[in-house]
Motif scaffolding. Structure first.
Motif, PDB file in Angstrom:
ATOM      1  N   VAL A  61       0.855  -1.178   0.000  1.00 27.80           N
ATOM      2  CA  VAL A  61       0.000   0.000   0.000  1.00 27.80           C
ATOM      3  C   VAL A  61       0.894   1.232   0.000  1.00 27.80           C
ATOM      4  O   VAL A  61       2.028   1.198   0.502  1.00 27.80           O
ATOM      5  CB  VAL A  61      -0.930  -0.006   1.242  1.00 27.80           C
ATOM      6  N   GLU A  62       0.400   2.302  -0.573  1.00 25.38           N
ATOM      7  CA  GLU A  62       1.167   3.541  -0.582  1.00 25.38           C
ATOM      8  C   GLU A  62       1.084   4.211   0.791  1.00 25.38           C
ATOM      9  O   GLU A  62       0.038   4.174   1.454  1.00 25.38           O
ATOM     10  CB  GLU A  62       0.633   4.483  -1.657  1.00 25.38           C
ATOM     11  N   ALA A  63       2.168   4.834   1.202  1.00 23.93           N
ATOM     12  CA  ALA A  63       2.240   5.432   2.537  1.00 23.93           C
ATOM     13  C   ALA A  63       1.145   6.473   2.752  1.00 23.93           C
ATOM     14  O   ALA A  63       0.515   6.511   3.819  1.00 23.93           O
ATOM     15  CB  ALA A  63       3.614   6.058   2.748  1.00 23.93           C
ATOM     16  N   GLU A  64       0.909   7.305   1.778  1.00 22.38           N
ATOM     17  CA  GLU A  64      -0.093   8.359   1.929  1.00 22.38           C
ATOM     18  C   GLU A  64      -1.482   7.774   2.154  1.00 22.38           C
ATOM     19  O   GLU A  64      -2.247   8.249   3.003  1.00 22.38           O
ATOM     20  CB  GLU A  64      -0.096   9.254   0.685  1.00 22.38           C
ATOM     21  N   VAL A  65      -1.798   6.712   1.421  1.00 26.58           N
ATOM     22  CA  VAL A  65      -3.112   6.074   1.554  1.00 26.58           C
ATOM     23  C   VAL A  65      -3.236   5.389   2.909  1.00 26.58           C
ATOM     24  O   VAL A  65      -4.233   5.552   3.623  1.00 26.58           O
ATOM     25  CB  VAL A  65      -3.326   5.047   0.418  1.00 26.58           C
ATOM     26  N   ALA A  66      -2.219   4.627   3.289  1.00 21.46           N
ATOM     27  CA  ALA A  66      -2.259   3.902   4.559  1.00 21.46           C
ATOM     28  C   ALA A  66      -2.392   4.858   5.737  1.00 21.46           C
ATOM     29  O   ALA A  66      -3.207   4.637   6.648  1.00 21.46           O
ATOM     30  CB  ALA A  66      -1.006   3.052   4.722  1.00 21.46           C
ATOM     31  N   ASN A  67      -1.607   5.910   5.731  1.00 22.97           N
ATOM     32  CA  ASN A  67      -1.655   6.852   6.842  1.00 22.97           C
ATOM     33  C   ASN A  67      -2.990   7.589   6.905  1.00 22.97           C
ATOM     34  O   ASN A  67      -3.493   7.888   7.992  1.00 22.97           O
ATOM     35  CB  ASN A  67      -0.497   7.846   6.731  1.00 22.97           C
ATOM     36  N   ALA A  68      -3.575   7.851   5.759  1.00 18.89           N
ATOM     37  CA  ALA A  68      -4.878   8.520   5.741  1.00 18.89           C
ATOM     38  C   ALA A  68      -5.948   7.609   6.317  1.00 18.89           C
ATOM     39  O   ALA A  68      -6.798   8.052   7.124  1.00 18.89           O
ATOM     40  CB  ALA A  68      -5.241   8.921   4.314  1.00 18.89           C
ATOM     41  N   TRP A  69      -5.944   6.348   5.946  1.00 15.11           N
ATOM     42  CA  TRP A  69      -6.945   5.411   6.466  1.00 15.11           C
ATOM     43  C   TRP A  69      -6.772   5.200   7.964  1.00 15.11           C
ATOM     44  O   TRP A  69      -7.742   5.171   8.718  1.00 15.11           O
ATOM     45  CB  TRP A  69      -6.842   4.085   5.724  1.00 15.11           C
ATOM     46  N   LEU A  70      -5.513   5.052   8.415  1.00 22.53           N
ATOM     47  CA  LEU A  70      -5.280   4.838   9.840  1.00 22.53           C
ATOM     48  C   LEU A  70      -5.684   6.046  10.665  1.00 22.53           C
ATOM     49  O   LEU A  70      -6.268   5.917  11.745  1.00 22.53           O
ATOM     50  CB  LEU A  70      -3.811   4.515  10.090  1.00 22.53           C
ATOM     51  N   SER A  71      -5.369   7.234  10.191  1.00 25.49           N
ATOM     52  CA  SER A  71      -5.705   8.442  10.942  1.00 25.49           C
ATOM     53  C   SER A  71      -7.209   8.649  11.030  1.00 25.49           C
ATOM     54  O   SER A  71      -7.696   9.365  11.912  1.00 25.49           O
ATOM     55  CB  SER A  71      -5.042   9.663  10.306  1.00 25.49           C
ATOM     56  N   ALA A  72      -7.954   8.007  10.123  1.00 28.37           N
ATOM     57  CA  ALA A  72      -9.411   8.150  10.130  1.00 28.37           C
ATOM     58  C   ALA A  72     -10.095   7.224  11.128  1.00 28.37           C
ATOM     59  O   ALA A  72     -11.306   7.356  11.368  1.00 28.37           O
ATOM     60  CB  ALA A  72      -9.962   7.902   8.730  1.00 28.37           C
ATOM     61  N   ILE A  73      -9.347   6.274  11.723  1.00 30.48           N
ATOM     62  CA  ILE A  73      -9.953   5.374  12.701  1.00 30.48           C
ATOM     63  C   ILE A  73     -10.290   6.153  13.970  1.00 30.48           C
ATOM     64  O   ILE A  73      -9.435   6.829  14.540  1.00 30.48           O
ATOM     65  CB  ILE A  73      -9.002   4.209  13.047  1.00 30.48           C
ATOM     66  N   THR A  74     -11.514   6.041  14.410  1.00 30.36           N
ATOM     67  CA  THR A  74     -11.959   6.684  15.651  1.00 30.36           C
ATOM     68  C   THR A  74     -11.836   5.679  16.785  1.00 30.36           C
ATOM     69  O   THR A  74     -12.220   4.519  16.642  1.00 30.36           O
ATOM     70  CB  THR A  74     -13.417   7.145  15.535  1.00 30.36           C
ATOM     71  N   ILE A  75     -11.305   6.119  17.924  1.00 27.31           N
ATOM     72  CA  ILE A  75     -11.237   5.265  19.106  1.00 27.31           C
ATOM     73  C   ILE A  75     -12.112   5.868  20.199  1.00 27.31           C
ATOM     74  O   ILE A  75     -11.951   7.036  20.554  1.00 27.31           O
ATOM     75  CB  ILE A  75      -9.790   5.088  19.611  1.00 27.31           C
TER      76      ILE A  75
END
Length: 290
Positions: A61-75
């Motif tokens: 996966v591309e770094a920009e995509v992975a980091n965007a998806w991870l940062s969107a996770i709500t805890i």
């Protein structure tokens, strides 16, 4: 199924919960993770980031995509804080019946379209009494590490509807995994097979047949298992192994009785990778890699 239009949540931020939240987020689902313990929530975030970093390094996966998806996770700290009418909520708390009943009841108040339990041994039919509508409830049993292992064992309860089963299979396919549908029997299919191998390996250590490393090497080399049963037990957690073995011993008989060695290790806090020591010295391995 279009992931971008689906909202899912995972309740329980341990090893399995973090892994499940990760794979859904990386597939493009709007993902929420519920974990009441702040320290464990941070560990879950670190686990997911570590998995993403490894995927980026392997060009998955591309770094920009992975980091965007991870940062969107709500805890969130509690299931009661979840929005209503989510498309799927998966419970991943420890294998303790009273705890699961309480958490599933809390999830049900948020009226999700589908509720799943990640239990690896407890009866889906028994747990269904906590959710209100058993037609929209089933098991979705993932495997550790979730991002690597492709199978999701879908456990159909007596009251699980055809529509709920089809939804679970669609979610499984949407995250790039393969489903196997099984009936609600003690240990389902995979837990029975996995545990009987692990227990026998532990008995071999107990009897002085061979060292954990040699037993694991025999299994991985002769049978091409990706990980030996004792190392895998450390990864799963020896306390988890003990809980499942105790349950299946009662349900299916003494062939699943937990070895004394396992009881002793759990009693002294040697739980495997999460405690730093089990059949392997994980703390030493981590130090060697540092």
């Amino acid at each position: 199924m279009t992931p971008e239009a689906q909202r899912i949540a995972v309740v329980g931020g341990g090893t399995m919960g973090a892994g499940i939240a990760y794979v859904f987020a990386m597939a493009g689902f709007e993902t929420t993770l519920v974990e009441p313990d702040a320290g464990r929530a941070e560990e879950a975030r670190a686990t997911m980031q570590g998995a993403a970093t490894a995927a980026i390094q392997r060009s998955k996966v591309e770094a920009e995509v992975a980091n965007a998806w991870l940062s969107a996770i709500t805890i969130l700290p509690a299931a009661a804080d979840l929005p209503e009418t989510l498309d799927l909520v998966i419970e991943t708390v420890p294998e303790q019946r009273a705890l699961k009943d309480r958490v599933l009841a809390e999830i049900a108040t948020r009226r999700p379209r589908l509720i799943a339990t990640n239990t690896s041994a407890l009866s889906v039919d028994d747990l269904s009494g906590a959710v209100g509508d058993p037609a929209a409830f089933l098991g979705m049993h993932f495997f550790n590490p979730v991002w690597s292992l492709k199978l999701v064992e879908i456990v159909r309860g007596a009251a699980t509807s055809d529509a709920a089963l089809a939804q679970a299979e669609a979610f499984t396919a949407a995250i790039g995994k393969v489903s196997a549908v099984v009936a609600d029997a003690p240990g389902f299919a995979t837990s029975r097979l996995d545990l009987i191998l692990a227990i026998e390996a532990m008995r071999m250590v107990e009897d002085g047949v061979a060292s954990p490393a040699d037993i694991d090497r025999a299994v991985t080399t002769a049978y091409r298992h990706p990980m030996g049963p004792l190392r895998l037990s450390d990864v799963v957690g020896l306390d988890v192994r003990l809980d499942i073995a105790t349950h299946l011993d009662k349900a299916l008989g003494p062939r699943f009785a937990p070895p004394q060695l396992l009881k002793d290790m759990v009693s002294r806090g040697d739980l495997g990778r999460k405690s730093g020591r089990g059949f392997y010295d994980w703390a030493a391995e981590a130090a060697d890699k540092a």
